[in-house]
Write a protein that holds these residues in place. Structure first.
Motif, PDB file in Angstrom:
ATOM      1  N   ALA A 256     -40.820   3.315   0.133  1.00 37.08           N
ATOM      2  CA  ALA A 256     -41.522   3.920   1.273  1.00 37.08           C
ATOM      3  C   ALA A 256     -41.776   2.882   2.362  1.00 37.08           C
ATOM      4  O   ALA A 256     -41.695   3.182   3.563  1.00 37.08           O
ATOM      5  CB  ALA A 256     -42.846   4.533   0.809  1.00 37.08           C
ATOM      6  N   SER A 257     -42.042   1.653   1.942  1.00 34.43           N
ATOM      7  CA  SER A 257     -42.308   0.600   2.924  1.00 34.43           C
ATOM      8  C   SER A 257     -41.058   0.316   3.770  1.00 34.43           C
ATOM      9  O   SER A 257     -41.153   0.091   4.983  1.00 34.43           O
ATOM     10  CB  SER A 257     -42.798  -0.645   2.179  1.00 34.43           C
ATOM     11  OG  SER A 257     -42.318  -1.815   2.732  1.00 34.43           O
ATOM     12  N   VAL A 258     -39.899   0.373   3.155  1.00 27.28           N
ATOM     13  CA  VAL A 258     -38.653   0.158   3.921  1.00 27.28           C
ATOM     14  C   VAL A 258     -38.421   1.354   4.854  1.00 27.28           C
ATOM     15  O   VAL A 258     -38.074   1.192   6.034  1.00 27.28           O
ATOM     16  CB  VAL A 258     -37.434  -0.021   2.973  1.00 27.28           C
ATOM     17  CG1 VAL A 258     -36.176  -0.294   3.783  1.00 27.28           C
ATOM     18  CG2 VAL A 258     -37.696  -1.142   1.984  1.00 27.28           C
TER      19      VAL A 258
ATOM     20  N   LEU B  70     -31.449  -2.104   1.408  1.00 30.75           N
ATOM     21  CA  LEU B  70     -32.466  -2.513   0.432  1.00 30.75           C
ATOM     22  C   LEU B  70     -31.761  -3.193  -0.740  1.00 30.75           C
ATOM     23  O   LEU B  70     -30.945  -2.566  -1.425  1.00 30.75           O
ATOM     24  CB  LEU B  70     -33.237  -1.281  -0.058  1.00 30.75           C
ATOM     25  CG  LEU B  70     -34.157  -1.459  -1.271  1.00 30.75           C
ATOM     26  CD1 LEU B  70     -35.202  -2.541  -1.052  1.00 30.75           C
ATOM     27  CD2 LEU B  70     -34.843  -0.122  -1.618  1.00 30.75           C
ATOM     28  N   VAL B  71     -32.052  -4.487  -0.931  1.00 30.31           N
ATOM     29  CA  VAL B  71     -31.468  -5.244  -2.051  1.00 30.31           C
ATOM     30  C   VAL B  71     -32.595  -5.564  -3.021  1.00 30.31           C
ATOM     31  O   VAL B  71     -33.481  -6.369  -2.709  1.00 30.31           O
ATOM     32  CB  VAL B  71     -30.799  -6.554  -1.570  1.00 30.31           C
ATOM     33  CG1 VAL B  71     -30.134  -7.258  -2.757  1.00 30.31           C
ATOM     34  CG2 VAL B  71     -29.774  -6.282  -0.476  1.00 30.31           C
TER      35      VAL B  71
ATOM     36  N   VAL C   6     -32.286  -6.271   6.323  1.00 30.48           N
ATOM     37  CA  VAL C   6     -32.214  -6.430   4.866  1.00 30.48           C
ATOM     38  C   VAL C   6     -33.609  -6.495   4.264  1.00 30.48           C
ATOM     39  O   VAL C   6     -34.369  -7.425   4.543  1.00 30.48           O
ATOM     40  CB  VAL C   6     -31.431  -7.708   4.471  1.00 30.48           C
ATOM     41  CG1 VAL C   6     -31.152  -7.693   2.973  1.00 30.48           C
ATOM     42  CG2 VAL C   6     -30.119  -7.815   5.240  1.00 30.48           C
ATOM     43  N   ALA C   7     -33.944  -5.500   3.433  1.00 33.41           N
ATOM     44  CA  ALA C   7     -35.200  -5.536   2.689  1.00 33.41           C
ATOM     45  C   ALA C   7     -34.955  -6.241   1.364  1.00 33.41           C
ATOM     46  O   ALA C   7     -34.003  -5.930   0.640  1.00 33.41           O
ATOM     47  CB  ALA C   7     -35.711  -4.123   2.455  1.00 33.41           C
ATOM     48  N   ILE C   8     -35.835  -7.207   1.082  1.00 31.39           N
ATOM     49  CA  ILE C   8     -35.677  -8.122  -0.057  1.00 31.39           C
ATOM     50  C   ILE C   8     -36.819  -7.848  -1.019  1.00 31.39           C
ATOM     51  O   ILE C   8     -37.986  -7.970  -0.624  1.00 31.39           O
ATOM     52  CB  ILE C   8     -35.785  -9.576   0.463  1.00 31.39           C
ATOM     53  CG1 ILE C   8     -34.624  -9.882   1.413  1.00 31.39           C
ATOM     54  CG2 ILE C   8     -35.905 -10.579  -0.651  1.00 31.39           C
ATOM     55  CD1 ILE C   8     -35.021 -10.859   2.512  1.00 31.39           C
TER      56      ILE C   8
END
Ligand code: NAP
Length: 257
Positions: A77-79, A11-12, A34-36
């Protein structure tokens, strides 16, 4: 050196541009998911996502507001829902306040800084990171492994007229990292701070004059300013399995200042 990042969930925060975008791309090159996050620039985040996919990573875009605890918790939570957990957190999103240099702009005298402006910077850039780390830790503890990299700023040490709120926020994050290290280390979670000097992001390039940038580069021992990629490489090293036991540290990426 093996980073062990293939398929890791990273998570970035603040990856719609700048150092966050370069960091997302550097993780993607290691095969990570990669969560943006973005705050106002959804198009920028989508562009990062396209580039993450092209670089070999799996992107996930999510809106995130440092100043809103519910937004922070729902982004994390979404990630977790998407990938079953979070392995790496890079806390880079920031509310700059008055710290961005603009040619010809008069910085407010300290006694003229509106208290609401001071509180906004602290509430977003400090409280926002606090809420983010709180939300991420249970997901890392489940996996008994994690890496957290918090973005500090050289300005917290050097100071800049008019940038007291931003400097205070970054100094607070330094203290957060030091104490957090004691708490999470035994759970296999390593936490560190990367401290960039002024970096040639789109934002800095848009607001600083060519003469300022030339003088700045000449004042550095390395003779050049950071690119976002210079900072991203340091983040990926600390925020990966290549980092075995570097913990509670502040790594300066400043060109030797
Ligand atoms: N650039 C430098 O010279 C420099 C020097 C030292 C330290 N740093 C640190 O490095 C990190 C990255 O800096 P940068 O220059 O790459 O930043 P940047 O280009 O200004 O990007 C800032 C990011 O933070 C997001 N953001 C802004 N306000 C937010 C809010 N209220 N809630 C959630 N997200 C928000 C922005 O999202 P939107 O675009 O979607 O609004 C953007 O993705 C920061 O922590 C900064 O303090 C940078």
């Amino acid at each position: 050196m093996k980073t062990g990042l293939t398929d890791k969930a990273v998570l970035v925060t603040g990856a719609s541009r700048g150092i966050g975008r370069a960091t997302a791309l550097a993780y993607a090159a290691e095969g990570a998911r990669v969560a943006i996050t973005y705050h106002s620039d959804e198009a920028g985040a989508k562009e990062t996502a396209e580039r993450v996919a092209a670089a070999g990573g799996t992107p996930h875009v999510v809106r995130y507001d440092l100043g809103d605890e519910d937004s922070v918790r729902s982004a994390v939570a979404s990630v977790g829902a998407e990938w079953g957990g979070v392995d790496v957190l890079v806390a880079g999103a920031v509310e700059w306040g008055e710290a961005i240099p603009r040619p010809g702009r008069k910085m407010p005298a300290f006694e003229e800084v509106p208290p609401a402006q001071w509180q906004r910077v602290l509430r977003t850039s400090v409280d926002g990171v606090f809420h983010t780390v709180q939300a991420v830790l249970p997901l890392m503890r489940d996996r008994e492994w994690g890496r957290i990299v918090v973005l500090g700023a050289g300005l917290a040490e050097t100071g800049l007229p008019g940038a007291a709120a931003y400097g205070a926020a970054k100094a607070a994050l330094h203290g957060l990292v030091r104490s957090l290290a004691w708490e999470v280390g035994p759970a296999g979670i390593l936490v560190n701070e990367v401290v960039p000097g002024q970096t040639l992001t789109e934002n800095v390039l848009a607001h600083a004059s060519p003469a300022f940038l030339e003088n700045k580069a000449a004042s550095l021992p390395s003779g050049r300013m950071n690119t976002p990629e210079d900072v991203a490489r340091a983040i990926v090293f600390l925020g990966s399995a290549a980092n075995g036991n570097i913990h509670g540290e502040a790594l300066r990426v400043t060109g030797g200042l």
